[in-house]
Design a protein around this motif. Structure first.
Motif, PDB file in Angstrom:
ATOM      1  N   ARG A   1      30.256 -20.821   7.902  1.00  0.00           N
ATOM      2  CA  ARG A   1      31.646 -20.689   8.281  1.00  0.00           C
ATOM      3  C   ARG A   1      31.974 -21.671   9.414  1.00  0.00           C
ATOM      4  O   ARG A   1      31.144 -21.877  10.307  1.00  0.00           O
ATOM      5  CB  ARG A   1      31.867 -19.292   8.833  1.00  0.00           C
ATOM      6  CG  ARG A   1      32.883 -18.489   8.165  1.00  0.00           C
ATOM      7  CD  ARG A   1      32.839 -17.146   8.861  1.00  0.00           C
ATOM      8  NE  ARG A   1      32.632 -16.110   7.885  1.00  0.00           N
ATOM      9  CZ  ARG A   1      33.631 -15.573   7.216  1.00  0.00           C
ATOM     10  NH1 ARG A   1      34.868 -15.968   7.431  1.00  0.00           N
ATOM     11  NH2 ARG A   1      33.404 -14.628   6.335  1.00  0.00           N
TER      12      ARG A   1
ATOM     13  N   ASP B   1      38.718 -18.984   3.624  1.00  0.00           N
ATOM     14  CA  ASP B   1      37.766 -19.221   4.712  1.00  0.00           C
ATOM     15  C   ASP B   1      37.395 -20.697   4.770  1.00  0.00           C
ATOM     16  O   ASP B   1      37.193 -21.348   3.748  1.00  0.00           O
ATOM     17  CB  ASP B   1      36.486 -18.395   4.497  1.00  0.00           C
ATOM     18  CG  ASP B   1      36.664 -16.929   4.860  1.00  0.00           C
ATOM     19  OD1 ASP B   1      37.722 -16.584   5.426  1.00  0.00           O
ATOM     20  OD2 ASP B   1      35.744 -16.145   4.577  1.00  0.00           O
ATOM     21  N   ARG B   2      37.273 -21.210   5.977  1.00  0.00           N
ATOM     22  CA  ARG B   2      36.884 -22.609   6.191  1.00  0.00           C
ATOM     23  C   ARG B   2      35.359 -22.687   6.241  1.00  0.00           C
ATOM     24  O   ARG B   2      34.732 -21.984   7.039  1.00  0.00           O
ATOM     25  CB  ARG B   2      37.483 -23.117   7.496  1.00  0.00           C
ATOM     26  CG  ARG B   2      39.019 -23.139   7.491  1.00  0.00           C
ATOM     27  CD  ARG B   2      39.569 -23.004   8.902  1.00  0.00           C
ATOM     28  NE  ARG B   2      38.990 -23.987   9.806  1.00  0.00           N
ATOM     29  CZ  ARG B   2      39.495 -25.192  10.016  1.00  0.00           C
ATOM     30  NH1 ARG B   2      40.616 -25.569   9.426  1.00  0.00           N
ATOM     31  NH2 ARG B   2      38.920 -26.032  10.852  1.00  0.00           N
TER      32      ARG B   2
ATOM     33  N   GLU C   1      37.663 -25.246   1.979  1.00  0.00           N
ATOM     34  CA  GLU C   1      38.056 -23.835   2.048  1.00  0.00           C
ATOM     35  C   GLU C   1      37.588 -23.129   0.780  1.00  0.00           C
ATOM     36  O   GLU C   1      37.519 -23.742  -0.287  1.00  0.00           O
ATOM     37  CB  GLU C   1      39.582 -23.715   2.104  1.00  0.00           C
ATOM     38  CG  GLU C   1      40.208 -24.349   3.309  1.00  0.00           C
ATOM     39  CD  GLU C   1      41.660 -24.754   3.060  1.00  0.00           C
ATOM     40  OE1 GLU C   1      42.395 -24.830   4.044  1.00  0.00           O
ATOM     41  OE2 GLU C   1      42.040 -24.995   1.893  1.00  0.00           O
TER      42      GLU C   1
ATOM     43  N   ASP D   1      37.969 -21.546  13.206  1.00  0.00           N
ATOM     44  CA  ASP D   1      39.350 -21.761  12.752  1.00  0.00           C
ATOM     45  C   ASP D   1      40.017 -22.938  13.460  1.00  0.00           C
ATOM     46  O   ASP D   1      40.862 -23.609  12.887  1.00  0.00           O
ATOM     47  CB  ASP D   1      40.185 -20.500  13.002  1.00  0.00           C
ATOM     48  CG  ASP D   1      39.864 -19.426  11.971  1.00  0.00           C
ATOM     49  OD1 ASP D   1      39.361 -19.790  10.883  1.00  0.00           O
ATOM     50  OD2 ASP D   1      40.099 -18.244  12.264  1.00  0.00           O
ATOM     51  N   ASP D   2      39.643 -23.159  14.720  1.00  0.00           N
ATOM     52  CA  ASP D   2      40.363 -24.179  15.484  1.00  0.00           C
ATOM     53  C   ASP D   2      39.671 -25.547  15.457  1.00  0.00           C
ATOM     54  O   ASP D   2      40.068 -26.463  16.179  1.00  0.00           O
ATOM     55  CB  ASP D   2      40.572 -23.713  16.937  1.00  0.00           C
ATOM     56  CG  ASP D   2      39.252 -23.373  17.612  1.00  0.00           C
ATOM     57  OD1 ASP D   2      38.203 -23.423  16.939  1.00  0.00           O
ATOM     58  OD2 ASP D   2      39.276 -23.063  18.818  1.00  0.00           O
TER      59      ASP D   2
END
Ligand SMILES: [Zn+2]
Ligand SMILES: [Zn+2]
Length: 370
Positions: free
Chosen positions: A156, A87-88, A69, A159-160
């Motif tokens: 990037r 942010d991942r 992250e 998110d999942d």
């Protein structure tokens, strides 16, 4: 989450020595992104590095298969990259100069800018060949924090996407590059030699490129079995088969392999790949064998009279985009590959587990937050 003053790191101070140490974490420079590492995969390359098979990069903080992250971000980096804290992200190991002829042609894995005397990491590889004594020393993923410089290519992550799947993005990118080098087109028959993590991910990448039939060839039964779940139609144990070439041809339904992709990183597997492909076929060599490994082929019988195209595939250039897309689509049971996740402090045990060739081990990841 506040950034601590120091980061733990695994360091190879010299060949065959593994140590746990700490290092100061500076505020990022204007073009830097400080990454809080959530997972880092242990790669065969790291074992080669420890053994001194890949130059003399010591003292080295290893780790090129890391995801994490954004922990802090320089002012210009924040604007240029439109990234925010939390942010991942995945960061490519390559730090291309973007200016040399190779970078401009898209083959930034061959970047010609490599001047260690300048004390800069440009043209080199995070976790592989930037000594810890260069600058701030946060150049490897076996750590709580890593500093991605201006040259870094940052992607990037959805998110999942679980961290257990995300940690495979770099080896999957290597697999996608190998499949691209092989020029796999819909309808091609493919043999993948070497059912390690990159081999299994190469099966998934070849499947998504439209391969008709895929056979995985290897020598360890426990490693061949998962290949079927990654999209292989058949597996061949080339140590047990009386005639491995015939066995692969039979498994491909009588046709030869249009392409063979070697991922094992041993010269014998490279020989196998050349001999298992059909006449006029393409052979991609994607496994690193370590310094001074020699590949012996019969110039006429293996290559000339069969007009084999031999195409080495180095690292992951161009592979991150399709790898992240494939992971996001859940095309294969990716998380199954990560058989062990250990704390940073257990890196030495992780290396011993890999060296033991225990059948239960496929991929080991470190979780530096533990
Ligand atoms: Zn790797
Ligand atoms: Zn370059």
């Amino acid at each position: 989450m506040p950034v601590p003053a120091v980061s733990r790191q695994i360091v190879f101070p010299e060949r065959d020595v593994i140590a746990l140490d700490t290092i100061a974490v500076p505020a990022p420079g204007p073009d830097d992104v400080l990454v809080r590492i959530r997972r880092v995969g242990i790669c065969a390359t790291d074992l080669h590095l420890l053994a001194g098979h890949i130059g003399n990069p010591f003292p080295l903080v290893p780790g090129h298969e890391f995801v994490g992250e954004v922990a802090a971000i320089g002012t210009r980096a924040g604007l240029d990259r439109s990234l925010s804290i939390g942010d991942r992200i995945a960061v490519e190991m390559l730090l291309p100069c973007r200016a040399c002829a190779w970078c401009r042609s898209g083959r930034y894995n061959l970047c010609a800018h490599d001047d260690p005397s300048a004390g800069l990491p440009i043209g080199r590889q995070l976790g592989v060949n930037i000594p810890r004594t260069t600058g701030h020393g946060l150049w490897g993923g076996y750590a709580e924090y890593l500093m991605a410089p201006q040259e870094a290519i940052i992607h990037r992550l959805p998110d999942d996407l679980s961290w257990d799947a995300a940690v495979l993005v770099e080896p999957y990118a290597v697999a996608h590059r190998a499949v691209a080098r092989a020029g796999i087109r819909p309808g091609d028959n493919v043999v993948v030699v070497g059912p390690g993590p990159v081999g299994l991910l190469t099966v998934a990448a070849a499947r998504s490129a439209g391969a008709a039939r895929i056979v995985v060839a290897g020598t360890r039964a426990a490693r061949l079995e998962p290949a079927l779940r990654f999209g292989a139609d058949a597996v061949v144990n080339i140590r047990e088969a009386a005639d491995p070439i015939a066995a692969v041809r039979d498994a491909l339904g009588g046709a030869g392999a249009d392409a063979a992709i070697e991922t094992a990183g041993v010269p014998s597997a490279q020989q196998d790949a050349v001999r298992l492909v059909r006449r006029g076929g393409r052979v991609v060599l994607a496994g690193a064998c370590g310094a001074h490994a020699e590949l012996t082929l019969h110039a006429d019988e293996d290559l000339l009279t069969r007009e084999i195209d031999v195409l080495p595939s180095f690292l992951s250039a161009g592979g991150f985009e399709p790898a992240i897309a494939g992971l996001a689509r859940g095309e294969a049971p990716y998380e199954e590959l990560v058989t062990h996740t250990l704390p940073l402090a257990e890196a030495e045990r992780a290396f011993a587990l890999i060296a033991s060739r225990d059948h239960s081990v496929i991929k080991i990841a470190l979780d530096p937050t533990r």
